[in-house]
Design a protein around this motif. Structure first.
Motif, PDB file in Angstrom:
ATOM      1  N   ALA A  48      76.661  56.666  30.448  1.00 18.51           N
ATOM      2  CA  ALA A  48      75.512  55.920  30.967  1.00 18.51           C
ATOM      3  C   ALA A  48      74.616  56.860  31.755  1.00 18.51           C
ATOM      4  CB  ALA A  48      75.979  54.769  31.851  1.00 18.51           C
ATOM      5  N   ARG A  49      73.326  56.618  31.686  1.00 10.89           N
ATOM      6  CA  ARG A  49      72.370  57.366  32.481  1.00 10.89           C
ATOM      7  C   ARG A  49      72.247  56.724  33.860  1.00 10.89           C
ATOM      8  NH1 ARG A  49      70.312  62.393  30.908  1.00 10.89           N
ATOM      9  NH2 ARG A  49      70.133  62.452  28.637  1.00 10.89           N
ATOM     10  N   PRO A  50      72.050  57.523  34.908  1.00 13.41           N
ATOM     11  CA  PRO A  50      71.876  56.945  36.247  1.00 13.41           C
ATOM     12  C   PRO A  50      70.582  56.161  36.351  1.00 13.41           C
ATOM     13  CG  PRO A  50      71.446  59.296  36.287  1.00 13.41           C
ATOM     14  CD  PRO A  50      71.993  58.993  34.925  1.00 13.41           C
ATOM     15  N   ARG A  51      70.615  55.142  37.203  1.00 13.24           N
ATOM     16  CA  ARG A  51      69.430  54.305  37.399  1.00 13.24           C
ATOM     17  C   ARG A  51      68.882  54.405  38.821  1.00 13.24           C
ATOM     18  NH1 ARG A  51      73.055  50.678  34.669  1.00 13.24           N
ATOM     19  NH2 ARG A  51      73.468  49.612  36.646  1.00 13.24           N
ATOM     20  N   HIS A  52      69.512  55.242  39.652  1.00 15.57           N
ATOM     21  CA  HIS A  52      69.083  55.332  41.042  1.00 15.57           C
ATOM     22  C   HIS A  52      67.758  56.086  41.153  1.00 15.57           C
ATOM     23  CE1 HIS A  52      70.316  59.594  41.424  1.00 15.57           C
ATOM     24  NE2 HIS A  52      71.277  59.251  40.593  1.00 15.57           N
ATOM     25  N   ALA A  53      67.066  55.892  42.274  1.00 15.53           N
ATOM     26  CA  ALA A  53      65.699  56.385  42.431  1.00 15.53           C
ATOM     27  C   ALA A  53      65.598  57.903  42.360  1.00 15.53           C
ATOM     28  CB  ALA A  53      65.132  55.888  43.758  1.00 15.53           C
ATOM     29  N   LYS A  54      66.609  58.623  42.876  1.00 14.89           N
ATOM     30  CA  LYS A  54      66.504  60.074  42.927  1.00 14.89           C
ATOM     31  C   LYS A  54      66.475  60.704  41.533  1.00 14.89           C
ATOM     32  CE  LYS A  54      68.329  61.061  47.516  1.00 14.89           C
ATOM     33  NZ  LYS A  54      69.348  61.806  48.307  1.00 14.89           N
ATOM     34  N   ALA A  55      67.015  60.006  40.544  1.00 12.29           N
ATOM     35  CA  ALA A  55      66.998  60.540  39.182  1.00 12.29           C
ATOM     36  C   ALA A  55      65.574  60.607  38.628  1.00 12.29           C
ATOM     37  CB  ALA A  55      67.871  59.680  38.269  1.00 12.29           C
ATOM     38  N   PRO A 111      64.489  68.220  45.467  1.00  9.55           N
ATOM     39  CA  PRO A 111      64.818  69.617  45.141  1.00  9.55           C
ATOM     40  C   PRO A 111      65.830  69.756  44.005  1.00  9.55           C
ATOM     41  CG  PRO A 111      64.867  69.256  47.508  1.00  9.55           C
ATOM     42  CD  PRO A 111      64.722  67.909  46.884  1.00  9.55           C
ATOM     43  N   LEU A 112      66.628  68.698  43.774  1.00 13.13           N
ATOM     44  CA  LEU A 112      67.651  68.741  42.723  1.00 13.13           C
ATOM     45  C   LEU A 112      67.264  67.868  41.527  1.00 13.13           C
ATOM     46  CD1 LEU A 112      70.808  68.444  45.022  1.00 13.13           C
ATOM     47  CD2 LEU A 112      69.587  70.511  44.327  1.00 13.13           C
ATOM     48  N   HIS A 113      65.959  67.613  41.385  1.00 14.77           N
ATOM     49  CA  HIS A 113      65.506  66.670  40.358  1.00 14.77           C
ATOM     50  C   HIS A 113      65.930  67.095  38.951  1.00 14.77           C
ATOM     51  CE1 HIS A 113      63.048  63.919  38.061  1.00 14.77           C
ATOM     52  NE2 HIS A 113      62.460  64.941  37.464  1.00 14.77           N
ATOM     53  N   GLU A 114      65.828  68.377  38.647  1.00 17.22           N
ATOM     54  CA  GLU A 114      66.149  68.832  37.287  1.00 17.22           C
ATOM     55  C   GLU A 114      67.584  68.474  36.921  1.00 17.22           C
ATOM     56  OE1 GLU A 114      66.180  72.962  34.617  1.00 17.22           O
ATOM     57  OE2 GLU A 114      65.299  72.948  36.624  1.00 17.22           O
ATOM     58  N   ALA A 115      68.511  68.690  37.863  1.00 17.06           N
ATOM     59  CA  ALA A 115      69.914  68.365  37.593  1.00 17.06           C
ATOM     60  C   ALA A 115      70.126  66.853  37.573  1.00 17.06           C
ATOM     61  CB  ALA A 115      70.809  69.014  38.636  1.00 17.06           C
ATOM     62  N   GLN A 169      72.869  76.175  41.312  1.00 20.57           N
ATOM     63  CA  GLN A 169      73.839  76.207  42.404  1.00 20.57           C
ATOM     64  C   GLN A 169      73.200  76.730  43.692  1.00 20.57           C
ATOM     65  OE1 GLN A 169      77.383  78.474  41.613  1.00 20.57           O
ATOM     66  NE2 GLN A 169      78.373  77.858  43.523  1.00 20.57           N
ATOM     67  N   GLU A 170      72.356  77.748  43.564  1.00 15.13           N
ATOM     68  CA  GLU A 170      71.667  78.271  44.734  1.00 15.13           C
ATOM     69  C   GLU A 170      70.727  77.218  45.312  1.00 15.13           C
ATOM     70  OE1 GLU A 170      68.602  81.911  45.862  1.00 15.13           O
ATOM     71  OE2 GLU A 170      69.963  82.140  44.147  1.00 15.13           O
ATOM     72  N   ALA A 171      70.050  76.478  44.427  1.00 15.63           N
ATOM     73  CA  ALA A 171      69.170  75.396  44.893  1.00 15.63           C
ATOM     74  C   ALA A 171      69.975  74.334  45.633  1.00 15.63           C
ATOM     75  CB  ALA A 171      68.430  74.784  43.712  1.00 15.63           C
ATOM     76  N   PHE A 172      71.148  74.008  45.112  1.00 12.50           N
ATOM     77  CA  PHE A 172      72.016  73.023  45.755  1.00 12.50           C
ATOM     78  C   PHE A 172      72.462  73.507  47.125  1.00 12.50           C
ATOM     79  CE2 PHE A 172      76.464  71.702  46.564  1.00 12.50           C
ATOM     80  CZ  PHE A 172      76.276  70.341  46.701  1.00 12.50           C
ATOM     81  N   HIS A 227      75.608  70.445  35.895  1.00 13.88           N
ATOM     82  CA  HIS A 227      74.175  70.738  35.923  1.00 13.88           C
ATOM     83  C   HIS A 227      73.784  71.539  37.158  1.00 13.88           C
ATOM     84  CE1 HIS A 227      73.193  68.429  32.380  1.00 13.88           C
ATOM     85  NE2 HIS A 227      73.816  67.368  32.860  1.00 13.88           N
ATOM     86  N   LEU A 228      74.546  71.396  38.234  1.00 13.34           N
ATOM     87  CA  LEU A 228      74.274  72.150  39.454  1.00 13.34           C
ATOM     88  C   LEU A 228      74.970  73.506  39.478  1.00 13.34           C
ATOM     89  CD1 LEU A 228      74.577  69.283  42.111  1.00 13.34           C
ATOM     90  CD2 LEU A 228      72.476  70.457  41.408  1.00 13.34           C
TER      91      LEU A 228
END
Length: 419
Positions: A388-395, A401-405, A132-135, A362-363
């Motif tokens: 479903a798992r996301p398919r967008h590039a940021k995932a 910075p929010l890659h883990e989530a 949450q702090e990272a977000f 996750h955030l």
């Protein structure tokens, strides 16, 4: 939802100039919108010893600049960065292409300044203790960067013409986004680029495998660039019903998918006038006007239905502009409103379909178990769940910075019934 609404700067690359014919219709009429909320808002500045004013574009949620400095091609990127950092806005009076180059150069200086700051102070500053702090830090950095970049302004005349050398014709794009204005207007160059990019996306459309035609998204309306939630609606087992409701229809894409799957009648609701106009246009293009009713309503239309679908904003945070309302749902208000009103609007054996990502969990923006508890407290039960798992590039972007989530995110369609 976590896609970007069409019109924000990341919704597409700055566009090429549209054709020269002014558009007719579309947009929200900036003066009428401002008048509805009170008196129109103006920006004031001094130029050549004369006091000037122009209508201020409020889309970003920012108040008119308190200080506007007139600049031209002689202004360096370092000087512009310094002025923006000091809280000044800059009205550009030089070559339009040079304004774009200046904006890009200022963006590079913002990023360089941030990297230097982190290198200098990062070792003394603890890493974010929680997701949450990272977000929150990520959003703050985004907001600060946007404020600096939005300091470079362009003046448009009452017909959205730009009186600068090598300026593109943006009349169609601006009228599609803002409607009729009727007097000079100031816009951040970055916002203007977003409108032009949005107009290109609107003309191009977004391909949806479940539909025979592309979905064309208006400025300020949520775009179905992420397809996994549409795929869930396209493959979930349908209840035995001839009538369905799509709450918060936006572009109308989910209403169209339901009709394409054989639902005889769909009622699609929204409160946003841009969304309603966008949905009507898409439904007409698909030839579904006789089967899909577009209705202005706050969540539910009157009556009971065999299927009620809702894809609310996925993150319980405060939007910082009107364009972010499709992404952020303060205090999960729309989610709670849907769940708490669903039982009263479902027919016997009816189902509610809630499309929701667990990114907020996750955030750390929503506690684990919140959704299941909210479903139970609303007098509902879970009939099934598709994921479903996301398919967008940021995932898949490890530098985010929010890659883990984002990499752990799952989008689910919750099939709900009455307890």
């Amino acid at each position: 939802m976590t896609d970007t609404p069409i019109g924000t700067n990341s919704g597409g690359k700055p566009a090429r100039a549209p054709t020269n014919t002014p558009a007719s219709g579309g947009g929200s009429n900036l003066q009428a919108s401002a008048a509805a909320a009170g008196a129109p808002t103006y920006a004031h500045w001094n130029e050549g010893g004369l006091e000037r004013r122009a209508l201020w574009h409020p889309e970003s949620g920012r108040q008119p600049p308190k200080r506007i400095v007139v600049i031209d091609d002689t202004c360096t990127a370092d000087a512009a960065f310094r002025l923006a950092s000091q809280g000044s806005s800059m009205l550009w009076r030089g070559d339009f292409h040079n304004a774009r180059q200046l904006l890009n150069a200022v963006a590079r200086r913002i990023d360089q300044h941030r990297r230097k700051h982190l290198a200098r102070h990062g070792k003394d500053k603890a890493a974010p203790a929680t997701p949450q702090e990272a977000f929150n830090q990520h959003r703050l950095a985004q907001s600060q960067r946007a404020n600096l970049l939005n300091a470079i302004l362009i003046e448009l005349d009452e017909g959205f013409g730009i009186g600068l050398h090598r300026a593109p014709d943006v009349r169609q794009a601006c009228q599609a986004a803002l409607g009729l204005v009727g007097e000079p207007l100031l816009l951040p160059l970055r916002a203007l680029q977003g409108m032009v990019g949005s107009f290109e996306w609107r003309n191009k459309g977004v391909a949806v495998p479940a539909l025979p035609e592309r979905i064309h998204v208006h400025y300020g309306v949520f775009s179905p660039l992420r397809g996994e939630y549409i795929d869930l609606v396209a493959r979930a087992p349908l209840p035995a019903t001839g009538v369905a409701v799509d709450i918060g229809t936006g572009s109308g894409v989910l209403a169209a998918v339901l009709a394409a799957r054989g639902i005889a009648k769909v009622v699609a609701t929204d409160m946003d006038e841009r969304a309603l106009a966008c949905a009507r246009e898409n439904i007409a293009r698909l030839g579904l006007e006789s089967r899909i009713d577009i209705v202005r309503a706050d969540l539910f239309p009157p009556g009971r239905y065999g299927l009620i679908v809702c894809n609310p904003p996925w993150l319980p945070a405060r939007p910082t502009s009107s364009l972010e309302h499709a992404i952020y749902d303060p205090d999960s208000a729309m989610l709670k409103g849907y769940l708490n009103g669903l039982a009263a609007h479902l027919a016997d054996q009816g189902e509610g379909w809630l499309i929701m990502s667990d990114l907020a969990e996750h955030l750390g923006l929503r506690p684990a178990g919140f959704l299941e508890e909210a479903i139970h407290n609303a007098g509902l039960r879970v009939l099934g769940q598709l994921a479903a798992r996301p398919r967008h590039a940021k995932a898949f972007d490890a530098s985010d910075p929010l890659h883990e989530a984002r990499s752990a995110e799952i989008t689910s369609l919750w099939r709900l019934g009455i307890l």
